[in-house]
Enzyme design. Structure first.
Site, short mmCIF file in Angstrom:
data_model
loop_
_atom_site.label_atom_id
_atom_site.label_comp_id
_atom_site.label_asym_id
_atom_site.label_seq_id
_atom_site.Cartn_x
_atom_site.Cartn_y
_atom_site.Cartn_z
N ASP A 36 0.81 -1.21 0.00
CA ASP A 36 0.00 0.00 0.00
C ASP A 36 0.85 1.27 0.00
OD1 ASP A 36 -2.44 -1.23 -0.12
OD2 ASP A 36 -2.92 -1.03 2.00
N LYS A 58 -3.78 3.21 -2.21
CA LYS A 58 -4.95 4.09 -2.34
C LYS A 58 -4.63 5.43 -1.69
CE LYS A 58 -8.31 0.29 -1.96
NZ LYS A 58 -7.37 -0.80 -1.62
N MET A 172 -7.88 9.34 9.05
CA MET A 172 -8.41 9.83 7.77
C MET A 172 -9.39 10.98 7.98
SD MET A 172 -8.97 6.04 6.09
CE MET A 172 -9.72 5.42 7.60
#
Length: 255
Positions: A36, A58, A172
């Site tokens: 990732d 991502k 996030m």
């Protein structure tokens, strides 16, 4: 042909020295590593010669490879008898979709395992000098995702989190920071309650910003905070300030 093992591995919060011994061993043994965006690339240097290293990361609003395709790649390599590592930043089961990938492997009869990692809430907070629990200040911690998930009917229960949890850690949460702070204030967390941002925690570029629930979004905007960054709300933020002050006083006395 007997399928290979899919190891769903946590790479830790950024500092490559925070990798676990077991996770490092899985990287060294892997035939294929799907990694990732937040994985420290230094860890890929431990892969054996000839191992396939595939980026499937991502970023907010940008997925290099759709999740469904990641499932297909994991399965395809494993069904060829390969030892496959799915390498994720932090811990694979804390907002990492590791559980979804395990479900897909289980449905296809492919063996899998979880190898835990130091999640960014713990790693980044510790690196910043913020204890998530502290006697007299915090006896409870909650981890919350600040981004909405597709198909989810409702977001976090801010009414419970605002007053029912001592320390609140939001992953996030940069894009939605204004809304998060607004919800906390609306549901009873004081405007003046301590808050902090840890940007790029455990890395050489780590930056810590402290303020209040009412001010932290403005500070983040002024200081151009970007992902990856962790939001921490709670009295434990003051412990960091106390530790810094004590260290300064000690240095003055010794000096």
């Amino acid at each position: 042909m007997k399928p290979g093992m899919v190891s769903i591995v946590g790479a830790g919060p950024g500092d490559p020295e925070l990798i676990t011994v077991k996770a490092l061993r899985r990287i060294q043994e892997a035939d294929v590593i799907l990694y990732d965006r937040l994985v420290n690339k230094e860890l890929l240097g431990y892969a054996k010669k000839g191992a396939a290293l595939l980026y499937v990361g991502k970023a907010p609003g940008q997925h290099a490879v759709p999740q469904a395709e990641i499932h297909e790649q994991l399965a395809a390599f494993a069904l060829k008898g390969k030892q496959v590592v799915r390498l994720k930043g932090g811990d694979p089961l804390i907002f990492g979709r590791g559980g979804e990938e395990a479900q897909e492997m289980a449905l296809r009869g492919i063996p899998y395992e979880f190898v835990p990692g130091v999640t960014s809430a713990i790693g980044a907070a510790s690196s910043a000098g913020i204890p998530l629990t502290h006697r007299g200040r915090s006896a409870s911690v909650a981890f919350v995702s600040g981004s909405s998930c597709a198909g989810r009917e409702q977001g976090p229960r801010w009414d419970l989190l605002a007053q029912g949890v001592d320390t609140l850690v939001v992953y996030m949460g940069v894009a939605g920071m204004a809304d998060i702070c607004r919800e906390l204030i609306a549901h009873g967390r004081p405007h003046s309650a301590p808050a902090a941002i840890v940007e790029q925690g455990t890395s050489e570029q780590e930056r810590v910003i402290t303020g209040t629930v009412g001010s932290i979004h403005k500070l983040a905007t002024l200081m151009h905070v970007k992902n990856p960054a962790l939001l921490i709300f709670g009295e434990v933020v003051h412990v960091r300030e106390q530790l810094l002050r004590l260290a300064e006083e000690a240095e003055e006395r010794i000096g």
